[in-house]
Write a protein that holds these residues in place. Structure first.
Motif, short mmCIF file in Angstrom:
data_model
loop_
_atom_site.label_atom_id
_atom_site.label_comp_id
_atom_site.label_asym_id
_atom_site.label_seq_id
_atom_site.Cartn_x
_atom_site.Cartn_y
_atom_site.Cartn_z
N PRO A 190 -4.38 -4.53 -24.19
CA PRO A 190 -4.36 -4.02 -22.56
C PRO A 190 -4.01 -2.76 -22.58
CG PRO A 190 -2.18 -5.13 -23.18
CD PRO A 190 -3.25 -5.23 -24.60
N ALA A 191 -4.27 -2.10 -21.71
CA ALA A 191 -4.08 -0.58 -21.36
C ALA A 191 -3.58 -0.49 -20.01
CB ALA A 191 -5.18 0.19 -21.65
N PHE A 192 -2.68 0.48 -19.68
CA PHE A 192 -2.23 0.65 -18.17
C PHE A 192 -2.08 2.11 -17.89
CE2 PHE A 192 -0.25 -2.90 -20.65
CZ PHE A 192 -0.35 -3.91 -19.70
N LEU A 193 -2.16 2.16 -16.67
CA LEU A 193 -2.01 3.58 -15.91
C LEU A 193 -0.74 3.37 -14.87
CD1 LEU A 193 -5.60 5.04 -15.45
CD2 LEU A 193 -4.00 5.47 -17.51
N GLU A 240 0.59 -1.15 -0.16
CA GLU A 240 0.02 0.06 -0.15
C GLU A 240 0.93 1.31 0.04
OE1 GLU A 240 -3.38 0.35 -0.20
OE2 GLU A 240 -3.41 -1.81 -0.62
N ASP A 241 2.03 1.03 0.34
CA ASP A 241 2.99 2.22 0.43
C ASP A 241 3.70 2.37 -0.91
OD1 ASP A 241 2.24 2.86 2.87
OD2 ASP A 241 3.36 1.52 3.81
N ALA A 242 3.73 1.73 -1.81
CA ALA A 242 4.25 1.53 -2.85
C ALA A 242 4.37 2.95 -3.72
CB ALA A 242 3.77 0.51 -3.94
N LEU A 243 5.53 3.40 -4.35
CA LEU A 243 5.70 4.56 -5.17
C LEU A 243 4.70 4.73 -6.11
CD1 LEU A 243 9.75 4.49 -4.74
CD2 LEU A 243 8.06 5.95 -3.53
N VAL A 244 4.40 3.61 -6.85
CA VAL A 244 3.67 3.74 -8.14
C VAL A 244 2.45 2.68 -8.12
CG1 VAL A 244 3.79 3.43 -10.73
CG2 VAL A 244 5.88 4.37 -9.55
N THR A 245 1.42 3.33 -8.39
CA THR A 245 0.17 2.28 -8.63
C THR A 245 0.18 2.02 -10.15
OG1 THR A 245 -0.66 3.06 -6.80
CG2 THR A 245 -2.20 1.89 -8.17
N LEU A 246 0.26 0.69 -10.55
CA LEU A 246 0.03 0.31 -11.80
C LEU A 246 -1.37 -0.24 -11.92
CD1 LEU A 246 0.90 -0.47 -14.88
CD2 LEU A 246 2.13 -2.73 -13.83
N TYR A 247 -2.04 0.30 -12.96
CA TYR A 247 -3.46 -0.25 -13.31
C TYR A 247 -3.32 -1.08 -14.63
CZ TYR A 247 -5.32 2.88 -9.78
OH TYR A 247 -5.72 3.47 -8.39
N GLU A 248 -3.85 -2.17 -14.54
CA GLU A 248 -4.00 -2.82 -15.77
C GLU A 248 -5.49 -3.16 -16.29
OE1 GLU A 248 -2.61 -6.84 -16.20
OE2 GLU A 248 -3.47 -7.14 -18.31
N PHE A 249 -5.82 -2.59 -17.53
CA PHE A 249 -7.23 -2.75 -17.95
C PHE A 249 -7.10 -3.85 -19.07
CE2 PHE A 249 -8.97 1.17 -16.35
CZ PHE A 249 -7.85 1.88 -16.04
N SER A 250 -7.77 -4.85 -18.83
CA SER A 250 -7.91 -6.02 -19.84
C SER A 250 -8.87 -6.99 -19.51
CB SER A 250 -6.41 -6.84 -19.51
OG SER A 250 -6.26 -7.89 -20.48
N ASP A 251 -9.20 -7.86 -20.31
CA ASP A 251 -9.93 -8.86 -20.04
C ASP A 251 -9.10 -10.11 -20.37
OD1 ASP A 251 -9.69 -9.22 -22.87
OD2 ASP A 251 -11.69 -8.54 -23.30
N TYR A 252 -9.65 -11.46 -20.34
CA TYR A 252 -9.15 -12.74 -20.20
C TYR A 252 -8.82 -13.30 -21.64
CZ TYR A 252 -9.38 -12.06 -15.25
OH TYR A 252 -9.17 -11.60 -13.90
N ILE A 253 -9.04 -12.45 -22.72
CA ILE A 253 -9.21 -12.92 -24.05
C ILE A 253 -8.04 -12.26 -24.84
CG2 ILE A 253 -10.31 -13.34 -26.12
CD1 ILE A 253 -12.89 -13.87 -24.28
#
Lengths: 118, 196
Positions: free
Chosen positions: B124-127, A105-118
């Motif tokens: 995929p896309a990333f932020l 929770e204290d990480a410097l960067v938050t990485l979001y992945e937007f994806s589906d499983y295909i």
């Protein structure tokens, strides 16, 4: 393709649960706004879902025409949207939902992945 | 595929080391139809039994099978996804009921909507989200598949931004530096040999 998004978009992702779909992604709220965004109430969640249904009928109804909404905003047709009927349990589920995450929770960067499983 | 290649190195070098927090956001593309939607829902059903990431990984392991399903056949999608999750959870009946009742459809729909609001409509896309020491927020979006070496450079750049240190020149090739191991540069040391 890269581009800088507004801080409002960051706020939605970093500080607010999924249920805050009603937040304006174009807004650039200050720190106080961000704090408020992080704790939406059930009414907010409900409103956001109605909005989601209007813009993306497939997302709300799970119609196979999901493509209309998902593949790009150009396909959404609010005129044909069915208003989602949400039970109180569904509203509560959405309100309390947090996107799955791992790492500090204290990480410097938050990485979001937007994806589906295909 | 990011999930089966780049993600492993990112997890080892950045997430497990505490530098990066990872959030997975469902974005079931319309062209992928029900298999994508049901898979997302099933992952959260597995999450109810503390098996979200196991299911997440298992679903990505079956991406080819899922992609070959009829996008418009929801029953087939459910039938395909249940056997993937049932071995991973303690209560298979509860998992099945969760999937079959589409319990998480409103959640997935909301995530989808929010992604669309941000004009994220491809995978995929990333932020990359950071907050600098001065409190300045920054989001760096990246669309499409990126190999690990390039991904690591981006992460190192964002880590520098969060630390308030000079942001590395993207044209520079990271060089091993023992001193960097404690301040976020360790991952850069591995960036050259972890390409997926």
């Amino acid at each position: 393709m890269r581009r800088v998004l507004t801080t409002g978009m960051l706020a939605i992702l970093l500080l607010a649960p999924v249920a805050c779909g009603g937040a304006d992604p174009e807004a650039a709220p200050d720190a106080a706004d961000l704090t408020q965004e992080a704790a939406p109430d059930a009414a907010e969640a409900d409103a956001s879902l109605v909005e989601a249904g209007d813009a993306d009928p497939a997302a709300a109804t799970a119609d196979p025409a999901l493509a209309d909404g998902t593949a790009g905003a150009e396909g959404a047709d609010p005129a044909t949207a069915e208003a989602p009927t949400l039970t109180p349990a569904e509203v509560e589920l959405i309100t309390n939902f947090r996107p799955p995450s791992k790492g500090s929770e204290d990480a410097l960067v938050t990485l979001y992945e937007f994806s589906d499983y295909i | 595929m990011y999930a089966t290649e780049t993600a492993r190195e990112v997890e080892k070098n950045y997430i497990d080391t505490g530098l990066v927090k990872f959030v997975y956001w469902d974005l079931p593309l319309g062209s992928h139809g029900y298999p994508a939607v049901v898979s997302a829902e099933a992952s959260h059903c597995a999450g109810e039994q503390d098996a979200y990431w196991e299911m997440h990984d298992a679903l990505f392991g079956e991406w080819k099978m899922l992609s070959e399903l009829d996008p418009e056949d929801e029953a087939a999608a459910v039938e395909a996804v249940l056997p993937i999750g049932e071995p991973l959870v303690e209560d298979g009946q509860a998992f099945q009921a969760c999937v079959e009742t589409q319990k998480y459809r409103p959640v997935v729909a909301t995530m989808l909507r929010q992604a669309m609001d941000m004009e994220i409509n491809a995978t995929p896309a990333f932020l990359f989200g950071t907050v600098s020491p001065s409190g300045e927020q920054h989001v760096e979006p990246v669309m499409g598949y990126v190999e690990y070496e390039e991904f690591a450079k981006m992460l190192d750049r964002e880590i520098s931004r969060a630390q308030g240190t000079p942001i590395p020149d993207p044209t520079e090739v990271p060089t091993p530096d023992a001193d960097a191991a404690d301040d976020g540069g360790a991952a850069a040391d591995d960036s050259g040999d972890g390409e997926g």
